[in-house]
Design an enzyme around this catalytic site. Structure first.
Site, PDB file in Angstrom:
ATOM      1  N   LYS A 163       0.838  -1.212   0.000  1.00  0.00           N
ATOM      2  CA  LYS A 163       0.000   0.000   0.000  1.00  0.00           C
ATOM      3  C   LYS A 163       0.860   1.244   0.000  1.00  0.00           C
ATOM      4  CE  LYS A 163      -4.560  -0.929   1.859  1.00  0.00           C
ATOM      5  NZ  LYS A 163      -5.507  -0.733   2.943  1.00  0.00           N
TER       6      LYS A 163
ATOM      7  N   ARG B 260     -17.229  -4.335   7.221  1.00  0.00           N
ATOM      8  CA  ARG B 260     -18.130  -3.249   6.826  1.00  0.00           C
ATOM      9  C   ARG B 260     -19.288  -3.719   5.971  1.00  0.00           C
ATOM     10  NH1 ARG B 260     -13.799   0.247   3.991  1.00  0.00           N
ATOM     11  NH2 ARG B 260     -13.117  -1.888   3.660  1.00  0.00           N
TER      12      ARG B 260
ATOM     13  N   SER C 222     -10.326   4.515   4.229  1.00  0.00           N
ATOM     14  CA  SER C 222      -9.239   5.494   4.333  1.00  0.00           C
ATOM     15  C   SER C 222      -9.008   6.178   2.984  1.00  0.00           C
ATOM     16  CB  SER C 222      -7.965   4.803   4.821  1.00  0.00           C
ATOM     17  OG  SER C 222      -8.205   4.248   6.095  1.00  0.00           O
TER      18      SER C 222
HETATM   19  N1  COA Z   1     -14.186   1.537   9.335  1.00  0.00           N
HETATM   20  C1  COA Z   1     -13.728   2.200   8.272  1.00  0.00           C
HETATM   21  N2  COA Z   1     -12.856   1.691   7.394  1.00  0.00           N
HETATM   22  C2  COA Z   1     -12.418   0.469   7.629  1.00  0.00           C
HETATM   23  C3  COA Z   1     -12.846  -0.286   8.724  1.00  0.00           C
HETATM   24  C4  COA Z   1     -13.769   0.290   9.603  1.00  0.00           C
HETATM   25  N3  COA Z   1     -14.226  -0.340  10.665  1.00  0.00           N
HETATM   26  N4  COA Z   1     -12.242  -1.484   8.667  1.00  0.00           N
HETATM   27  C5  COA Z   1     -11.467  -1.471   7.586  1.00  0.00           C
HETATM   28  N5  COA Z   1     -11.580  -0.297   6.963  1.00  0.00           N
HETATM   29  C6  COA Z   1     -10.949   0.104   5.693  1.00  0.00           C
HETATM   30  C7  COA Z   1      -9.642   0.789   5.842  1.00  0.00           C
HETATM   31  O1  COA Z   1      -9.806   2.175   5.962  1.00  0.00           O
HETATM   32  C8  COA Z   1      -8.934   0.400   4.564  1.00  0.00           C
HETATM   33  O2  COA Z   1      -9.276   1.301   3.544  1.00  0.00           O
HETATM   34  P1  COA Z   1      -8.301   1.542   2.290  1.00  0.00           P
HETATM   35  O3  COA Z   1      -8.172   0.223   1.571  1.00  0.00           O
HETATM   36  O4  COA Z   1      -9.016   2.563   1.520  1.00  0.00           O
HETATM   37  O5  COA Z   1      -6.986   1.994   2.837  1.00  0.00           O
HETATM   38  C9  COA Z   1      -9.519  -0.968   4.229  1.00  0.00           C
HETATM   39  O6  COA Z   1     -10.695  -1.084   4.986  1.00  0.00           O
HETATM   40  C10 COA Z   1      -8.695  -2.147   4.623  1.00  0.00           C
HETATM   41  O7  COA Z   1      -7.739  -1.738   5.534  1.00  0.00           O
HETATM   42  P2  COA Z   1      -7.211  -2.426   6.830  1.00  0.00           P
HETATM   43  O8  COA Z   1      -8.276  -2.902   7.713  1.00  0.00           O
HETATM   44  O9  COA Z   1      -6.254  -1.483   7.402  1.00  0.00           O
HETATM   45  O10 COA Z   1      -6.563  -3.698   6.282  1.00  0.00           O
HETATM   46  P3  COA Z   1      -5.383  -3.824   5.286  1.00  0.00           P
HETATM   47  O11 COA Z   1      -5.900  -4.661   4.192  1.00  0.00           O
HETATM   48  O12 COA Z   1      -4.761  -2.549   4.925  1.00  0.00           O
HETATM   49  O13 COA Z   1      -4.339  -4.596   6.180  1.00  0.00           O
HETATM   50  C11 COA Z   1      -3.528  -6.409   7.578  1.00  0.00           C
HETATM   51  C12 COA Z   1      -4.638  -5.838   6.730  1.00  0.00           C
HETATM   52  C13 COA Z   1      -2.532  -5.385   8.011  1.00  0.00           C
HETATM   53  C14 COA Z   1      -4.175  -6.990   8.785  1.00  0.00           C
HETATM   54  C15 COA Z   1      -2.841  -7.519   6.724  1.00  0.00           C
HETATM   55  O14 COA Z   1      -2.339  -6.975   5.535  1.00  0.00           O
HETATM   56  C16 COA Z   1      -1.720  -8.210   7.476  1.00  0.00           C
HETATM   57  O15 COA Z   1      -1.973  -9.018   8.317  1.00  0.00           O
HETATM   58  N6  COA Z   1      -0.467  -7.891   7.150  1.00  0.00           N
HETATM   59  C17 COA Z   1       0.702  -8.514   7.785  1.00  0.00           C
HETATM   60  C18 COA Z   1       1.364  -9.530   6.881  1.00  0.00           C
HETATM   61  C19 COA Z   1       0.689 -10.861   7.016  1.00  0.00           C
HETATM   62  O16 COA Z   1       0.667 -11.487   8.042  1.00  0.00           O
HETATM   63  N7  COA Z   1       0.153 -11.313   5.880  1.00  0.00           N
HETATM   64  C20 COA Z   1      -0.593 -12.539   5.822  1.00  0.00           C
HETATM   65  C21 COA Z   1      -2.029 -12.275   6.188  1.00  0.00           C
HETATM   66  S1  COA Z   1      -3.003 -13.663   5.866  1.00  0.00           S
END
Ligand code: COA
Length: 175
Positions: free
Chosen positions: A42, A91, A129
């Protein structure tokens, strides 16, 4: 026994939707570790340090919340934090497939790990986001979508970015 959950995410930026999940999860868990992931796939507007700092400000008077960041696999991080509970917000149906895939992958890596999902309140189901960044970049207000400290920093950051790119454009036109 104290129940600790890790709430991981990119939080770029942290929104009222995230806040809603945490406020409700505080009734279920004794401690929540909000942890900002180093997500290489990202492109983010805030650095990890800035995101951690903003979230710390939001929860500064709350002993139930720890704010941290992590590199690498989430399952390893959860082990390090001595918990086997992950907290995620859901969501809409469109989140389901991605979340299910992650939960299963994490469980394959550590069978003791449980992912607990909370359904985001209907007021916040449309927030993401990226959407917030787009609104602020185009001059709209995100006051109702993010905590105040986040809004201030977001406006500063995105306006500076726009200022920098228009200076660059003017220079290009002038050259
Ligand atoms: N309200 C508003 N927005 C929300 C939300 C809520 N309750 N929950 C999630 N979102 C949105 C976020 O704003 C984000 O929006 P964007 O895509 O526009 O930036 C989106 O949903 C997803 O974001 P997030 O929840 O931060 O998840 P992610 O996909 O960015 O990250 C991790 C997920 C960090 C948990 C995952 O990538 C991870 O575990 N990484 C570590 C490496 C790993 O172990 N990988 C193997 C995993 S199986």
């Amino acid at each position: 026994m104290k129940r600790t959950a890790v709430y991981p995410g990119s939080f770029d930026p942290f929104t009222n939707g995230h806040l809603n999940i945490i406020n409700r999860a505080m009734k279920v868990f004794d401690k929540i570790i909000v942890s900002v992931a180093h997500n290489v796939s990202k492109k983010t507007i805030f650095t990890i340090e800035e995101r951690v700092d903003l979230i710390k400000k939001i929860f500064k008077d709350n002993p139930q919340i720890e704010v941290d960041s992590f590199h690498g696999l989430l399952v390893e991080y959860a082990k390090l934090k001595k918990t086997n509970i992950l907290l995620r917000g859901m969501r809409s149906v469109s989140d389901f497939e991605y979340e299910m895939q992650m939960a299963i992958a994490n469980k394959t890596l550590n069978p003791d790990l449980e992912t607990v999902f909370m359904v985001t309140d209907s007021n916040y189901t449309y927030i993401s986001s990226s959407l917030i960044k787009e609104i602020v970049t185009l001059g709209g207000s995100a006051r109702h979508l993010v905590p105040e400290v986040v809004e201030k920093k977001l406006v500063q950051k995105l306006q500076k970015k726009q200022g920098d790119s228009s200076t660059h454009e003017t220079r290009k036109q002038g050259s």
